[in-house]
Design a protein around this motif. Structure first.
Motif: not given
Length: 130
Positions: A1-12, A53-57
């Motif tokens: 299940m893919k989590s929905i990211r905030t605009r702030s997370q996308e910018r980072i 926590l999503e394993g992306l950073v």
């Protein structure tokens, strides 16, 4: 299940993908502010925690306590000098097999691992003995 990211997370994520090197949360905040993208420092930290926590950073803590964030792309290993702070990347991974074994044995999903050796670089050794 893919989590929905905030605009702030996308910018980072965009910033980390663009700079392709470790950056502190404070420097990230300054970069985003300079790019006319208003975001509070607390939001930067919250977004980084969620992405971690999503394993992306991933985060790497330097000898001086500074935390540097990068995208999770590969394992990072370093030799770090406690005197001058130089950080020399190690390109082979001596613990890759151990990671696979631990994931299987403990049914634990590993996003990344780091390995860091601390000591004195050649130049600092020369200064100390010179």
């Amino acid at each position: 299940m893919k989590s929905i990211r905030t605009r702030s997370q996308e910018r980072i994520l965009e910033l980390l993908n663009h700079i392709k090197q470790g950056i502190s949360a404070q420097d990230m905040y300054i970069e985003l502010r300079n790019g006319n993208q208003s975001m509070g420092l607390a939001t930067v930290y919250r977004s980084l925690e969620a992405l971690k926590l999503e394993g992306l950073v991933q985060v790497r803590t330097l000898a001086n306590g500074e935390a540097l964030y990068t995208l999770v792309k590969q394992d990072k290993h370093h030799l770090t000098c406690l005197q001058c702070g130089i950080s020399i990347p190690i390109h082979q991974c001596p613990v890759h097999d151990l990671e696979i074994q631990l994931q299987t044995t403990h049914q634990f999903k590993v996003f990344y691992h780091t390995l860091e050796f601390f000591g004195l670089c050649n130049q600092c050794q020369a200064k100390a003995s010179g």
